[in-house]
Design a protein around this motif. Structure first.
Motif, short mmCIF file in Angstrom:
data_model
loop_
_atom_site.label_atom_id
_atom_site.label_comp_id
_atom_site.label_asym_id
_atom_site.label_seq_id
_atom_site.Cartn_x
_atom_site.Cartn_y
_atom_site.Cartn_z
N LEU A 10 0.84 -1.32 0.05
CA LEU A 10 0.03 0.21 0.03
C LEU A 10 0.78 1.24 0.09
O LEU A 10 0.32 2.30 -0.73
N LEU A 11 2.05 1.38 0.80
CA LEU A 11 2.96 2.26 0.84
C LEU A 11 3.62 2.48 -0.63
O LEU A 11 3.62 3.66 -1.18
N TRP A 12 4.06 1.52 -1.39
CA TRP A 12 4.61 1.42 -2.44
C TRP A 12 3.60 2.36 -3.46
O TRP A 12 3.82 3.27 -4.39
N GLU A 13 2.26 1.68 -3.47
CA GLU A 13 1.30 2.25 -4.40
C GLU A 13 1.07 3.64 -4.10
O GLU A 13 1.08 4.54 -5.03
N ARG A 78 -7.05 -5.22 6.00
CA ARG A 78 -8.12 -5.31 5.17
C ARG A 78 -7.55 -5.57 3.66
O ARG A 78 -7.96 -6.68 2.90
N ARG A 79 -6.35 -5.26 3.18
CA ARG A 79 -5.64 -5.45 1.94
C ARG A 79 -5.23 -6.94 1.96
O ARG A 79 -5.72 -7.42 0.87
N GLY A 128 -0.76 -9.57 -1.62
CA GLY A 128 -0.58 -9.46 -3.07
C GLY A 128 0.52 -8.48 -3.42
O GLY A 128 1.22 -7.73 -2.72
N TRP A 129 0.79 -8.44 -4.91
CA TRP A 129 1.95 -7.28 -5.30
C TRP A 129 1.21 -6.17 -5.27
O TRP A 129 -0.05 -6.13 -5.43
N PRO A 130 2.01 -5.14 -5.40
CA PRO A 130 1.32 -3.84 -5.46
C PRO A 130 0.85 -3.56 -6.83
O PRO A 130 1.24 -3.95 -7.81
#
Length: 173
Positions: A10-13, A78-79, A128-130
């Motif tokens: 999530l941070l990378w996104e 949640r992710r 999962g992957w970003p």
């Protein structure tokens, strides 16, 4: 650890969505530099181009950096649950308490059964992957044109790439 990986995704996104205009401006400047554009134009135009690129870089950084957010633990949980395709939020279920703690055996049995199912679902949780999501932000595909310019610039520069890039910062006045 899996929640931390989901939070990192999530941070990378968040970083990528916020900073992709900065990356595009930098890549465009680099492509033009490697292609020898700055040496082909006059010194004052070169200086003006440097100032324009500096303004674009600073402006986009200033506007976009505040958009970066550190995801919360709840967002990571949640992710992780949604990436794994697991229904009924097992991580949340394990943190819940029995609402009515009276001596009802049927209620306790259902509660224990629910916890066992949640524990069994934990083994299926996989981060999962970003997902960069650039297609929504760049529907015209400008990123591909900039990437192509960068490849062409690298091919045009060849072994002179470091020299051309260094000369991009020194206008010939």
């Amino acid at each position: 650890a899996r929640i931390s990986l989901a939070r990192l995704a999530l941070l990378w996104e968040s970083l990528w969505r916020a900073l992709w205009p900065v990356v595009m401006v930098t890549a465009l400047f680099t492509a033009l530099s490697l292609a020898g554009f700055w040496q082909a134009i006059g010194g004052y135009w070169h200086l003006a181009g440097l100032l324009v690129f500096a303004a674009l870089l600073l402006g986009s950084s200033y506007r976009r950096l505040p958009l970066v957010q550190m995801p919360s633990r709840e967002e990571g949980r949640r992710r992780l649950e949604t990436d794994s395709g697991i229904d009924h939020r097992p991580l949340q279920s394990l943190e819940d308490n029995l609402a009515n703690a009276r001596e009802d055996n049927a209620t306790r049995y259902l509660w224990q059964l629910s916890r066992k199912r949640a524990l069994a679902a934990l083994s299926r949780l996989r981060p999962g992957w970003p997902r960069p999501g650039l297609a929504e932000r760049d529907p015209r595909g400008i990123r591909f044109a900039v990437a192509l310019l960068l490849v062409v610039g690298l091919m045009a520069a060849g072994s002179n790439a470091p020299e051309r890039f260094a000369l991009a910062f020194v206008p010939d006045l």
